[in-house]
Design an enzyme around this catalytic site. Structure first.
Site, mmCIF file in Angstrom:
data_model
loop_
_atom_site.group_PDB
_atom_site.id
_atom_site.type_symbol
_atom_site.label_atom_id
_atom_site.label_comp_id
_atom_site.label_asym_id
_atom_site.label_seq_id
_atom_site.Cartn_x
_atom_site.Cartn_y
_atom_site.Cartn_z
ATOM 1 N N SER A 1 0.837 -1.194 0.000
ATOM 2 C CA SER A 1 0.000 0.000 0.000
ATOM 3 C C SER A 1 0.872 1.244 0.000
ATOM 4 O O SER A 1 1.987 1.241 0.551
ATOM 5 C CB SER A 1 -0.910 0.017 1.232
ATOM 6 O OG SER A 1 -1.594 1.253 1.347
ATOM 7 N N TYR B 1 -2.484 -0.155 10.278
ATOM 8 C CA TYR B 1 -2.534 -0.616 8.885
ATOM 9 C C TYR B 1 -1.239 -0.222 8.174
ATOM 10 O O TYR B 1 -0.615 -1.055 7.485
ATOM 11 C CB TYR B 1 -3.735 -0.005 8.179
ATOM 12 C CG TYR B 1 -3.830 -0.361 6.711
ATOM 13 C CD1 TYR B 1 -4.341 -1.591 6.312
ATOM 14 C CD2 TYR B 1 -3.409 0.527 5.721
ATOM 15 C CE1 TYR B 1 -4.421 -1.925 4.966
ATOM 16 C CE2 TYR B 1 -3.485 0.206 4.379
ATOM 17 C CZ TYR B 1 -3.988 -1.021 4.010
ATOM 18 O OH TYR B 1 -4.064 -1.342 2.674
#
Length: 237
Positions: free
Chosen positions: A129, A142
């Protein structure tokens, strides 16, 4: 036939990769928890082999992998915990995010990489990501898991490159998937993807096919795929 083992294959990027690789002639093992979603995937592409298993169940994974020949491993399964300040996070959400996004990917790779080393070939792909490489508020854990995946992929490459094994980190920006389905309401999700400017899962799948088509001596170590016209979380340009 070249085989591909894809986790998180029931929706979003994982589903797009499963369909694209199967259409391209790969023997695809599609992994997910939802038997219904796997059934729909199999109906859409009969050549796909669905495997209903939780990636955090190590014993079940080991049993599934014991007899499989895997040429391409795509560690794609992941989750986004509820958005918010780290100080307010539930410990259970922290544990789940670490287990799904990081521990499961490392364990699965450990189960597969010895057979690749023995054959002196293979390709391991991680869906990372942009949050691993740029700081954003309200996604601390995250981001930590995805940054750890980036570090693991780089160090893994150093361990296995001598055996002809390629390692690639995918770094997507805003992709229109179901990642936020359970943590944002419909209005917020509509704003996030306003203007039809988000990257689509099929775009990521197309890039994966392109890098897999490269000759064995060429390894795309990382590719970033971002919206040409990004939006803010509110949907404004």
């Amino acid at each position: 036939m070249t085989t591909a083992f894809i986790t998180g294959a029931t929706s979003g990027i994982g589903k797009a990769m499963a369909l694209s690789l199967s259409e391209a002639g790969y023997e695809v093992y599609a992994v997910g928890r939802s038997k219904a979603a796997l059934g729909e995937l199999r109906a859409a592409q009969p050549g796909i082999t669905p495997i209903a298993v939780d990636v955090t169940d190590r014993d079940a994974l080991e049993s599934v992998l014991s007899d499989l020949h895997i040429d391409v491993l795509i560690n794609n399964a992941g989750m986004m915990p509820p958005l918010g300040n780290f100080a307010d996070m539930k410990i259970s959400d922290i544990d789940a995010t670490l287990e799904v996004n990081l521990s499961a990917a490392i364990m699965l790779t450990r189960l597969v990489v010895p057979q690749m080393r023995e054959r002196q070939s293979g390709h391991i792909i991680f869906t990372g990501s942009s949050a691993a490489h740029t700081a954003f508020p309200n996604v601390a854990v995250y981001s930590a898991t995805k940054a750890a995946i980036a570090g693991f992929a780089a160090a893994l490459r150093a361990d296995v490159m001598q055996y002809g094994i390629r390692v690639t980190e995918i770094v997507p920006g805003r992709v229109e998937t179901e990642l936020y389905k359970d943590i944002l309401d419909e209005k917020a999700r509509a704003a996030m993807y306003a203007g039809n400017v988000a990257v689509q899962p099929s775009d990521v799948a197309a890039m994966v096919l392109a890098l897999l088509a490269l000759p064995a001596w060429a390894d795309v170590t990382r590719f970033d795929i971002m919206p040409t016209r990004p939006t803010t979380p509110s949907g404004t340009k």
